[in-house]
Write an enzyme that holds these catalytic residues in place. Structure first.
Site, PDB file in Angstrom:
ATOM      1  N   PHE A 146       0.993  -1.271   0.042  1.00 29.82           N
ATOM      2  CA  PHE A 146       0.141  -0.051   0.041  1.00 29.82           C
ATOM      3  C   PHE A 146       1.154   1.292  -0.096  1.00 29.82           C
ATOM      4  CE2 PHE A 146      -2.798   3.530   1.487  1.00 29.82           C
ATOM      5  CZ  PHE A 146      -3.610   3.149   1.015  1.00 29.82           C
ATOM      6  N   ASP A 151       9.422   2.316   1.725  1.00 30.70           N
ATOM      7  CA  ASP A 151       8.322   3.058   2.095  1.00 30.70           C
ATOM      8  C   ASP A 151       8.070   2.889   3.761  1.00 30.70           C
ATOM      9  OD1 ASP A 151       5.626   4.007   2.994  1.00 30.70           O
ATOM     10  OD2 ASP A 151       4.739   3.568   1.219  1.00 30.70           O
ATOM     11  N   LYS A 187       2.667   9.957   8.099  1.00 26.73           N
ATOM     12  CA  LYS A 187       2.166   9.776   9.430  1.00 26.73           C
ATOM     13  C   LYS A 187       2.472  10.410  10.559  1.00 26.73           C
ATOM     14  CE  LYS A 187      -0.247   5.317   7.947  1.00 26.73           C
ATOM     15  NZ  LYS A 187      -1.288   5.698   7.819  1.00 26.73           N
TER      16      LYS A 187
HETATM   17  C1  PLP Z   1       2.793   2.291   3.816  1.00 24.48           C
HETATM   18  C2  PLP Z   1       2.117   3.631   3.654  1.00 24.48           C
HETATM   19  N1  PLP Z   1       2.196   4.207   2.472  1.00 24.48           N
HETATM   20  C3  PLP Z   1       1.483   5.153   2.170  1.00 24.48           C
HETATM   21  C4  PLP Z   1       0.416   5.581   2.854  1.00 24.48           C
HETATM   22  C5  PLP Z   1      -0.413   6.635   2.560  1.00 24.48           C
HETATM   23  O1  PLP Z   1      -0.460   7.643   3.212  1.00 24.48           O
HETATM   24  P1  PLP Z   1      -1.402   8.951   3.155  1.00 24.48           P
HETATM   25  O2  PLP Z   1      -2.798   8.241   3.725  1.00 24.48           O
HETATM   26  O3  PLP Z   1      -0.775   9.963   4.119  1.00 24.48           O
HETATM   27  O4  PLP Z   1      -1.575   9.424   1.718  1.00 24.48           O
HETATM   28  C6  PLP Z   1       0.222   4.922   4.181  1.00 24.48           C
HETATM   29  C7  PLP Z   1      -1.432   5.220   4.699  1.00 24.48           C
HETATM   30  O5  PLP Z   1      -1.807   4.305   5.143  1.00 24.48           O
HETATM   31  C8  PLP Z   1       0.747   3.607   4.064  1.00 24.48           C
HETATM   32  O6  PLP Z   1       0.668   2.869   5.358  1.00 24.48           O
END
Ligand code: PLP
Length: 397
Positions: A139, A224, A253
């Protein structure tokens, strides 16, 4: 349901896009690991705004930083120097393997920036290569490019066609990744522990193998760290568990203790973006960055990564004790304070709804899986409270 809650629910149904299945509470206040609804009921928050409130709710250091900065300078533009931005940049670079940073406003934006950097690097260094290999059940966000990078076809379908240049291979399968690499590939993008899909860790040998493959092939490795970073897994950045360094990594986050922020960080050799290539009106603004400085300083000063490792181990041990008692718990996964358990039955949403009624916030990541990403300041007594509530729910399942 209390009338006042019903009132807000009606307003939501009338005015808000139908994008969220919300739990039936209106939260109005938070302190430490607890939040309160408008009726005055309190909840132990084992989700922390989805891994955002790393210092808990309304931590005095964050409140003080925001209040001070709000009275001084809330916003200007990136056409000028601002001090909180540069303080936060220094803190993050001096405590990581990266050489440079760019601030955005969210995780998706941070990943978009990392993808743009990888594409420009591919144009310059790999004869125009622009492909990014990602993995199943990952994700990376909700914008079109980060959705395309997200290896979950269910999220693509309503918005097809997806932007070109992304391919997805099986997670934890190095041979599949090797087979998918072509002259058009410029980068590999991964989470060290997949969060959204229910806390699934990458194998150590896989991560080391991916790093080696990227080195051999001349590809960028983008990690990520949006959910795993900032101490959550027991190290400041989760790749530190594996003795590898990415070329690029992303944060968001909890980076500003609850204020919107994102960032991508990279080694000097791939910092190819130049003036005009990328930008953001709000990214790196003084308010978010002042909150970020307070948050990151507190994480280091209070050794919250170490605390996370210790309390996370305690939480896992207590969950294992529950598993010995309740056959319905199939599997427990986690590292530090990023934890999930699978049930043998599709009752995760029911467990989460029941927990809420009993004053405990949990998160279902699927029909069988319950996730916990509590504030890093959580203590043993609070873990015991969460475990006792889960125990009582499983008793009656
Ligand atoms: C691993 C990861 N990357 C990216 C995101 C996306 O972040 P945002 O919701 O701040 O755009 C999330 C959100 O849950 C995530 O868990």
């Amino acid at each position: 349901m209390p009338l006042v809650t019903q009132h807000w629910q009606e307003l939501e149904q009338k005015y808000y896009m139908r994008t969220f299945n919300r739990q039936p509470v209106v939260l109005v206040r938070g302190q430490g690991a607890r939040v309160w609804d408008e009726e005055g009921n309190s909840y132990l928050d084992m989700v922390a705004g989805l891994a955002v409130n790393v210092l808990g709710h309304c931590h005095p250091a964050v409140v003080e930083a925001i209040t001070r900065q709000a009275g001084q300078l809330i916003h200007t533009t990136n056409l000028y120097y601002t001090t909180p931005q540069l303080e936060l940049a220094e803190l993050l670079i001096e405590n990581s393997c990266a050489d440079r940073i760019f601030f955005a406003n969210s995780g998706a934006e941070a990943n978009e920036g990392a993808i743009k950097l990888a594409r420009k690097w591919g144009h310059l260094q790999r004869d125009g290569a622009y492909g990014v290999i990602t993995v199943s059940n990952s994700f990376h966000g909700r914008t079109l490019a980060t959705l395309a990078a997200t290896g979950q076809p269910k999220y693509h379908k309503p918005f097809a066609p997806m932007p070109d240049g992304f391919s997805s291979v099986e997670f934890n399968d190095l041979e599949a990744l090797k087979a998918a690499t072509t002259p058009q590939t410029c980068a590999v993008m991964l989470e060290v522990i997949q969060g959204e899909s229910g806390v699934h860790p990458a194998d150590h040998d896989y991560l080391v193998g991916v790093r080696r493959w990227c080195d051999e092939q001349g590809l960028l490795l983008i990690l990520d760290e949006i959910q795993t970073g900032l101490g959550r897994t027991g190290k400041f950045l989760s790749f530190e568990h594996h003795g590898i360094e990415p070329d690029v990594f992303t944060l968001a986050k909890g980076l500003a203790g609850g204020v919107p922020i994102g960032a991508f960080l990279a080694k000097e050799a791939c910092c190819v973006l130049t003036a005009g290539d990328h930008g953001s009106t709000f990214g790196g603004g003084p308010l978010a960055c002042a909150a970020g400085v307070a948050t990151i300083r507190t994480i280091f000063e209070e050794n919250l990564a170490g605390h996370s490792a210790e309390i996370g181990e305690y939480l896992l041990s207590q969950l294992r004790a529950l598993q010995a008692k309740h056959d319905v718990i199939e599997e427990i996964r986690g590292l530090g304070l990023m934890v999930a358990f699978d049930l043998k039955v599709e009752s995760a949403p029911k467990v989460v709804a029941e927990a809420l009624k009993r004053g405990l916030i949990l998160n279902p990541t699927g029909p069988n899986t319950v996730r916990m990403v509590p504030p890093l300041i959580i203590d043993k007594a609070e873990v015991d409270e969460a475990i006792a509530t889960i125990d009582s729910i499983l008793e009656s399942l």
